[in-house]
Scaffold this active site. Structure first.
Site, short mmCIF file in Angstrom:
data_model
loop_
_atom_site.label_atom_id
_atom_site.label_comp_id
_atom_site.label_asym_id
_atom_site.label_seq_id
_atom_site.Cartn_x
_atom_site.Cartn_y
_atom_site.Cartn_z
N ASN A 137 38.75 25.23 17.54
CA ASN A 137 39.95 25.31 18.12
C ASN A 137 40.92 24.28 17.38
O ASN A 137 41.68 23.82 18.20
CB ASN A 137 39.45 24.69 19.58
CG ASN A 137 38.76 23.53 19.73
OD1 ASN A 137 38.69 22.79 18.60
ND2 ASN A 137 38.23 22.89 20.73
N HIS A 139 40.47 20.97 16.66
CA HIS A 139 40.24 19.59 16.99
C HIS A 139 40.09 18.98 15.49
O HIS A 139 39.42 19.54 14.44
CB HIS A 139 39.37 19.64 18.02
CG HIS A 139 37.75 19.60 17.44
ND1 HIS A 139 36.76 19.93 18.37
CD2 HIS A 139 37.17 19.48 16.35
CE1 HIS A 139 35.76 19.94 17.67
NE2 HIS A 139 35.76 19.80 16.56
N GLU A 144 40.53 17.20 21.40
CA GLU A 144 40.69 18.56 21.61
C GLU A 144 42.01 18.98 22.05
O GLU A 144 42.77 18.28 22.32
CB GLU A 144 39.70 18.85 22.85
CG GLU A 144 38.27 18.21 22.64
CD GLU A 144 37.53 19.47 22.12
OE1 GLU A 144 38.01 19.87 20.97
OE2 GLU A 144 36.14 19.52 22.33
C1 F6R Z 1 33.01 15.26 13.23
C2 F6R Z 1 34.25 15.84 13.71
C3 F6R Z 1 34.62 17.28 14.23
C4 F6R Z 1 33.98 17.94 12.99
C5 F6R Z 1 34.30 19.64 13.51
C6 F6R Z 1 33.86 20.69 12.46
O1 F6R Z 1 32.82 13.90 13.05
O2 F6R Z 1 34.97 15.01 13.99
O3 F6R Z 1 35.90 17.19 14.29
O4 F6R Z 1 34.83 17.83 11.95
O5 F6R Z 1 33.94 19.77 14.67
O6 F6R Z 1 32.34 20.36 12.42
P1 F6R Z 1 31.69 21.39 11.49
O7 F6R Z 1 31.89 20.77 10.31
O8 F6R Z 1 30.02 21.08 12.09
O9 F6R Z 1 32.12 22.77 11.64
#
Ligand code: F6R
Length: 259
Positions: A137, A139, A144
């Site tokens: 999304n 973030h 978010e």
């Molecule tokens: C983790 C974080 C999140 C992740 C994101 C992607 O510390 O802050 O923003 O970077 O959710 O996560 P993955 O890499 O598992 O797809």
């Protein structure tokens, strides 16, 4: 924003790791902003390999992680503190007392803990290089969609989409926290340099909105367009919705020649 597209995620990780090594060679006591999730794991493996080869040391480094689940302690297997020890810290020479997380075991203390985290970053004179993954999304950290684009470290309620994406990491019977303490978008934007890494087709829309969309709290990562020093490393799948790839490639080639 420098956008570099690679054939596969291994090449993305190699480039990401070499950016950390270049920084640490120039400034061995650098302050690193680190991320959890699946995306940075390969980068951490590359860093461990470079450490084992004697190419880099982390002994004078300080680290600040983006986020931590509310209610989880360092010994909890689902905590990001545990993740970082397993994926990186236990395999390198970082001093564990120089690693920091926005810990909030009791949500009632959240304001105090958040201010304390910001103060610790300020004490170290800010983050030199902040590593980011990106959510489906858009973030960054756990900021978010609809997060204030100037927010500081605080408590955030996770969206259904984030909870669903991260449920893969929780075993049956384990309680998945629904809130997290996260660096704010303003906190992230204060980093001197930012490195966003994305891989996989499932990130293609978020990547497109981040790089080629309008700056909007609906895609928090789009604020990176306003930062003076951002590198985005993508594999060809996460880059597949971008329109201007030929241009990014040309820029990357020219920058390579100039370095
Ligand atoms: C983790 C974080 C999140 C992740 C994101 C992607 O510390 O802050 O923003 O970077 O959710 O996560 P993955 O890499 O598992 O797809």
């Amino acid at each position: 924003m420098e956008v570099i597209i690679f054939e596969n995620e291994s090449l993305v990780a190699k480039r990401a790791a070499s950016m950390f090594v270049d920084l640490l060679t120039a400034k061995p006591s650098a302050v690193l902003g680190l991320a959890t999730g699946s995306t940075p794991i390969k980068t951490y493996q590359e860093l461990i390999a470079k450490f084992n080869d004697g190419e880099v040391s982390f002994k004078d480094v300080s680290t600040f992680n983006l986020d931590e689940y509310v209610g989880l302690k360092s010994k909890d297997k689902q905590s990001y503190q545990y993740f970082m020890r397993e994926q990186l810290f236990d395999s390198i020479d970082v001093q564990i007392e120089n690693t920091h997380f926005p810990v909030c075991v009791d949500a009632k203390n959240n304001q105090e803990m958040a201010e304390d985290y910001e103060a610790k970053i300020a004490e170290k004179k800010g983050i030199d290089l902040q590593l980011l993954g990106i959510g489906h999304n858009g973030h960054i950290g756990f900021n978010e969609p609809s997060s204030s684009l100037s927010s500081r470290t605080r408590l955030k309620t996770l969206t259904h989409s984030t909870l669903k994406a991260n449920s893969r990491l929780f075993k049956e019977g384990e309680v998945q926290p629904t809130m997290a303490m996260t660096m704010g978008i303003g906190t992230i934007m204060d980093a001197k340099e930012i490195l966003l890494v994305a891989t996989g087709k499932d990130k293609a829309q978020a990547v497109r909105d981040t790089i080629e969309g309008a700056v909007s709290a609906s895609c928090p990562a789009s604020i990176l367009q306003m930062h003076p020093s951002v590198t985005v490393l993508l594999d060809k799948h996460s880059a597949s919705n971008l329109e201007n790839t030929e241009y990014y490639q040309r820029v990357a080639d020219q920058v390579k020649q100039l370095r």
